[in-house]
Design a protein around this motif. Sequence first.
Motif, mmCIF file in Angstrom:
data_model
loop_
_atom_site.group_PDB
_atom_site.id
_atom_site.type_symbol
_atom_site.label_atom_id
_atom_site.label_comp_id
_atom_site.label_asym_id
_atom_site.label_seq_id
_atom_site.Cartn_x
_atom_site.Cartn_y
_atom_site.Cartn_z
ATOM 1 N N LYS A 148 46.783 10.456 49.725
ATOM 2 C CA LYS A 148 46.380 9.053 49.841
ATOM 3 C C LYS A 148 44.856 9.032 49.807
ATOM 4 O O LYS A 148 44.200 9.752 50.552
ATOM 5 C CB LYS A 148 46.907 8.475 51.152
ATOM 6 N N PRO A 149 44.268 8.227 48.919
ATOM 7 C CA PRO A 149 42.811 8.239 48.800
ATOM 8 C C PRO A 149 42.127 7.686 50.057
ATOM 9 O O PRO A 149 42.665 6.804 50.727
ATOM 10 C CB PRO A 149 42.534 7.363 47.576
ATOM 11 N N ASP A 150 40.962 8.213 50.345
ATOM 12 C CA ASP A 150 40.147 7.765 51.467
ATOM 13 C C ASP A 150 39.573 6.397 51.108
ATOM 14 O O ASP A 150 38.791 6.279 50.162
ATOM 15 C CB ASP A 150 39.032 8.781 51.710
ATOM 16 N N PRO A 151 39.951 5.328 51.849
ATOM 17 C CA PRO A 151 39.485 3.980 51.489
ATOM 18 C C PRO A 151 37.970 3.800 51.586
ATOM 19 O O PRO A 151 37.427 2.860 51.025
ATOM 20 C CB PRO A 151 40.217 3.064 52.467
ATOM 21 N N SER A 152 37.290 4.723 52.272
ATOM 22 C CA SER A 152 35.835 4.597 52.386
ATOM 23 C C SER A 152 35.117 5.139 51.147
ATOM 24 O O SER A 152 33.911 4.962 51.005
ATOM 25 C CB SER A 152 35.337 5.331 53.636
ATOM 26 N N LYS A 153 35.857 5.809 50.235
ATOM 27 C CA LYS A 153 35.256 6.370 49.025
ATOM 28 C C LYS A 153 35.743 5.613 47.800
ATOM 29 O O LYS A 153 36.897 5.225 47.715
ATOM 30 C CB LYS A 153 35.616 7.848 48.888
ATOM 31 N N ARG A 154 34.842 5.423 46.834
ATOM 32 C CA ARG A 154 35.188 4.756 45.578
ATOM 33 C C ARG A 154 35.656 5.806 44.580
ATOM 34 O O ARG A 154 34.847 6.534 44.023
ATOM 35 C CB ARG A 154 33.997 3.991 45.029
ATOM 36 N N THR A 155 36.963 5.899 44.412
ATOM 37 C CA THR A 155 37.528 6.857 43.463
ATOM 38 C C THR A 155 38.379 6.114 42.437
ATOM 39 O O THR A 155 38.944 5.077 42.734
ATOM 40 C CB THR A 155 38.392 7.914 44.175
ATOM 41 N N GLY A 156 38.469 6.687 41.253
ATOM 42 C CA GLY A 156 39.225 6.045 40.180
ATOM 43 C C GLY A 156 40.407 6.850 39.702
ATOM 44 O O GLY A 156 41.027 6.513 38.698
ATOM 45 N N GLY A 157 40.726 7.939 40.399
ATOM 46 C CA GLY A 157 41.816 8.809 39.977
ATOM 47 C C GLY A 157 43.182 8.282 40.370
ATOM 48 O O GLY A 157 43.485 8.162 41.549
ATOM 49 N N ILE A 158 44.004 7.973 39.380
ATOM 50 C CA ILE A 158 45.386 7.547 39.613
ATOM 51 C C ILE A 158 46.221 8.817 39.536
ATOM 52 O O ILE A 158 46.360 9.404 38.467
ATOM 53 C CB ILE A 158 45.833 6.524 38.549
ATOM 54 N N ARG A 159 46.758 9.263 40.663
ATOM 55 C CA ARG A 159 47.432 10.556 40.721
ATOM 56 C C ARG A 159 48.898 10.450 40.355
ATOM 57 O O ARG A 159 49.594 9.502 40.732
ATOM 58 C CB ARG A 159 47.308 11.178 42.113
ATOM 59 N N GLU A 160 49.343 11.472 39.640
ATOM 60 C CA GLU A 160 50.730 11.591 39.211
ATOM 61 C C GLU A 160 51.176 13.026 39.477
ATOM 62 O O GLU A 160 50.343 13.900 39.714
ATOM 63 C CB GLU A 160 50.859 11.219 37.736
ATOM 64 N N SER A 161 52.478 13.278 39.437
ATOM 65 C CA SER A 161 52.963 14.645 39.622
ATOM 66 C C SER A 161 52.496 15.502 38.456
ATOM 67 O O SER A 161 52.091 14.989 37.409
ATOM 68 C CB SER A 161 54.493 14.658 39.706
ATOM 69 N N ARG A 162 52.582 16.817 38.609
ATOM 70 C CA ARG A 162 52.147 17.712 37.529
ATOM 71 C C ARG A 162 53.010 17.526 36.281
ATOM 72 O O ARG A 162 52.490 17.518 35.157
ATOM 73 C CB ARG A 162 52.175 19.156 37.997
ATOM 74 N N ASP A 163 54.333 17.361 36.448
ATOM 75 C CA ASP A 163 55.205 17.136 35.287
ATOM 76 C C ASP A 163 54.871 15.827 34.588
ATOM 77 O O ASP A 163 54.815 15.748 33.363
ATOM 78 C CB ASP A 163 56.674 17.151 35.699
ATOM 79 N N ASP A 164 54.646 14.774 35.389
ATOM 80 C CA ASP A 164 54.288 13.478 34.804
ATOM 81 C C ASP A 164 52.904 13.547 34.160
ATOM 82 O O ASP A 164 52.663 12.944 33.111
ATOM 83 C CB ASP A 164 54.340 12.379 35.864
#
Length: 187
Positions: free
Chosen positions: A153-169
Amino acid sequence: MPAKSSTIVTALTAAALVAVGVLGYQASASAPDTLAPARKDGSHGSTAPKNPGREKDRPRPVAVPTGSGEGRRVVYALGAKRVWLVGADGNAIRTFQVAPSTVSPPAGSYAVTSRSVSITGSDGIAIEHVVRFASVDGAVIGFSAAVDGSMPKPDPSKRTGGIRESRDDGKAMWEFALRGSKVVVVS
């Protein structure tokens, strides 16, 4: 003393080998990791169910969102936290859940702008199969998979743009979404 022709030929050959090596590396950085093996019978897959007795137990596929456009595309539904890889015929080839980033792109149509086989994400985690398609106030938005398989779960205090998916996906996304491919973001 003039240079011997063999020295010149050797130098030119070495330079050509270096150039070919650099071009080969650049090509491999944007190529899929693997190609699907060709079937000997010439077909693309079986139409018969793999587990015929369990057909009724399978969850129904989630439909491609209406209003997400036409043709071959990636569809990312912000509210559903889900992605569809849609073929040219408008049918979903694959759909899967994702873990959104802290910065989301506005609804709209985009194109894949760049890809990376493996890098370190803005959260410090090693990631692979990075497919970038947007930027919002300096935060680059893209799909990726954590090498360790986690979907933190991304840290809400940081501005990140990575949409994470499983390795297979992530691998499926990598093979589907080449540079210039259409990405449609819906609410």
